[in-house]
Design a protein around this motif. Structure first.
Motif, PDB file in Angstrom:
ATOM      1  N   GLY A  11      38.673  40.020  43.856  1.00  0.00           N
ATOM      2  CA  GLY A  11      39.231  40.727  42.709  1.00  0.00           C
ATOM      3  C   GLY A  11      39.600  42.133  43.114  1.00  0.00           C
ATOM      4  N   THR A  13      39.575  46.463  42.389  1.00  0.00           N
ATOM      5  CA  THR A  13      38.864  47.586  41.805  1.00  0.00           C
ATOM      6  C   THR A  13      39.523  48.850  42.340  1.00  0.00           C
ATOM      7  OG1 THR A  13      36.705  48.608  41.506  1.00  0.00           O
ATOM      8  CG2 THR A  13      37.115  47.594  43.630  1.00  0.00           C
TER       9      THR A  13
ATOM     10  N   THR B   3      31.043  37.000  40.793  1.00  0.00           N
ATOM     11  CA  THR B   3      32.083  37.775  41.461  1.00  0.00           C
ATOM     12  C   THR B   3      32.177  39.175  40.877  1.00  0.00           C
ATOM     13  OG1 THR B   3      33.250  35.718  41.703  1.00  0.00           O
ATOM     14  CG2 THR B   3      34.491  37.698  42.114  1.00  0.00           C
ATOM     15  N   GLN B   4      32.097  39.246  39.545  1.00  0.00           N
ATOM     16  CA  GLN B   4      32.217  40.544  38.891  1.00  0.00           C
ATOM     17  C   GLN B   4      31.092  41.471  39.318  1.00  0.00           C
ATOM     18  OE1 GLN B   4      34.985  41.067  37.241  1.00  0.00           O
ATOM     19  NE2 GLN B   4      34.378  43.218  37.117  1.00  0.00           N
ATOM     20  N   GLN B   5      29.899  40.902  39.455  1.00  0.00           N
ATOM     21  CA  GLN B   5      28.763  41.727  39.873  1.00  0.00           C
ATOM     22  C   GLN B   5      28.939  42.226  41.300  1.00  0.00           C
ATOM     23  OE1 GLN B   5      25.821  38.810  38.946  1.00  0.00           O
ATOM     24  NE2 GLN B   5      24.943  40.030  37.306  1.00  0.00           N
ATOM     25  N   GLU B   8      31.356  45.074  41.216  1.00  0.00           N
ATOM     26  CA  GLU B   8      30.745  46.284  40.691  1.00  0.00           C
ATOM     27  C   GLU B   8      29.773  46.894  41.694  1.00  0.00           C
ATOM     28  OE1 GLU B   8      29.217  45.436  36.795  1.00  0.00           O
ATOM     29  OE2 GLU B   8      31.243  45.158  36.033  1.00  0.00           O
TER      30      GLU B   8
END
Lengths: 229, 136
Positions: A11, A13, B3-5, B8
């Motif tokens: 993804g 960022t 995945t998001q973790q 982050e």
């Protein structure tokens, strides 16, 4: 020495430089990859290294894949790729060796290949960046058209449309390579690399991350500095 | 880890840890570092926090102030290194998450009601005294 690793796009960022400039980044999980085969000029006529990435379900894997990867002492892998190296560089690789993102720590730039998102049938404006036609000035129902594709006098005198004429059609879902992308950060404990800019394909898509070719002058200088350090 | 973790966690070390608790409607001081050549100075932008958008490292805040009877809004990346400090000057009672209606207000209608309910809880991290500012 050329090097290719396989990875997964996770993804996007952002990151900040010390001066506060915001840098758009793609988070990529790179490796760990296993060297599953080494082709030598004596055996195969060319020098290359094959790598495997991603765990395949053993239940689903075919016998040929299981056997092939077992020769390298590895569990069956989901994806395999081969990359050419110079014959003299083959000594740097051993069968069953694990290649991690650490191997790319000295690279300031990388090339990335992947399969772009499929767009289905697309018109000429989206597919070939045609300008389209006027919104007004008497234009009727021809706003996103490409215009004339030729006539009897321009098309070889017989009205045949010239080969390769750009028209609408299937767009995306093809191999795309993006070159000379800056490596923002390498997190070796997590097998993660942050690459500046966007990369082809959807999240969770497979990517090939390669050592850069054809770096421009300034980028080449930066790469040389990084390699030295 | 999802995945998001993972994404982050990659940027976790860039997040600011000293951001005070700022709510919509608060009047805040944003200390911007302005770099001119090799010199650096701090400029303070004071205004009402009218919007917070995004999450994690991409969080943006919108601060609105009136300059010469003209509304000025600035959007700051919350975690930008260009911003050295945030201060909460005043807290107000609001009932919206985005105070875009302030854009249509004139004169006295622009004022927001000061927060009174649960004042002790709100003021627990006391707003920084003005004398603390020049110390930087």
């Amino acid at each position: 020495m050329p090097l290719t690793l396989l990875g997964t796009k996770l993804g996007m960022t952002r990151s900040y430089t010390g001066e506060g400039v915001s840098v758009p980044c793609t988070v990529v999980q790179v490796g760990p990859c296993v060297v599953t085969q080494i082709t030598t000029p004596e055996n195969d006529g060319y020098a290359a290294v094959q790598i495997g990435y991603g765990e395949a379900k053993v239940r689903r894997a075919t016998q040929p894949v299981i056997g092939h990867d077992a020769k390298a002492g590895a569990t069956p892998k989901k994806f395999h790729r081969e990359f050419r190296v110079d014959a003299k560089d083959l000594e740097g690789f051993t069968l069953g060796q694990t290649l991690t993102v650490d191997q790319m720590a000295s690279m300031a730039f990388v090339d990335v290949s992947g399969t772009s998102k499929g767009k289905g049938t697309a018109g000429v404006m989206k597919r070939h960046n045609f300008k389209g036609m006027f919104a007004s000035h008497g234009n009727e129902r021809m706003h996103r058209h490409g215009g004339s594709i030729g006539g009897h006098c321009s098309n070889r005198g017989n009205g045949q449309i010239s080969r390769g004429k750009r028209m609408g059609g299937r767009l995306g879902n093809e191999r795309v390579t993006v070159r000379s992308l800056e490596v923002v950060k390498v997190l070796s404990d997590k097998n993660i690399m942050l690459i500046k800019g966007s990369l082809p394909g959807p999240n969770q898509g497979l990517l090939e991350i390669r050592s850069p070719r054809r770096l421009y002058k300034t980028k080449g200088k930066k790469q040389a500095e990084k390699a030295k350090a | 880890m999802s995945t998001q973790q993972i994404i982050e966690s990659v940027t976790a070390d860039l997040l600011k840890t000293d951001v005070p608790e700022m709510e919509i409607g608060d009047t805040v001081n944003v200390h911007c570092r302005i770099i001119e050549g090799d010199k650096e100075r701090t400029q303070i932008f004071q205004g009402v926090l009218i919007s917070r958008a995004g999450r994690g490292i991409s969080e943006m805040i919108t601060v609105r102030r009136i300059v010469d009877n003209q509304g000025v809004e600035r959007i700051f990346p919350l975690h930008s290194p260009r911003i050295s400090k945030y201060e909460v000057v005043r807290r107000a009672e609001v009932r919206r998450a985005k105070l875009y209606y302030l854009r249509d207000r004139q004169g006295k209608q622009r004022r927001l009601r000061e927060k009174r309910r649960g004042l002790e809880a709100v003021l627990a991290p006391a707003p920084a005294a003005p004398s603390a500012a020049p110390a930087q």
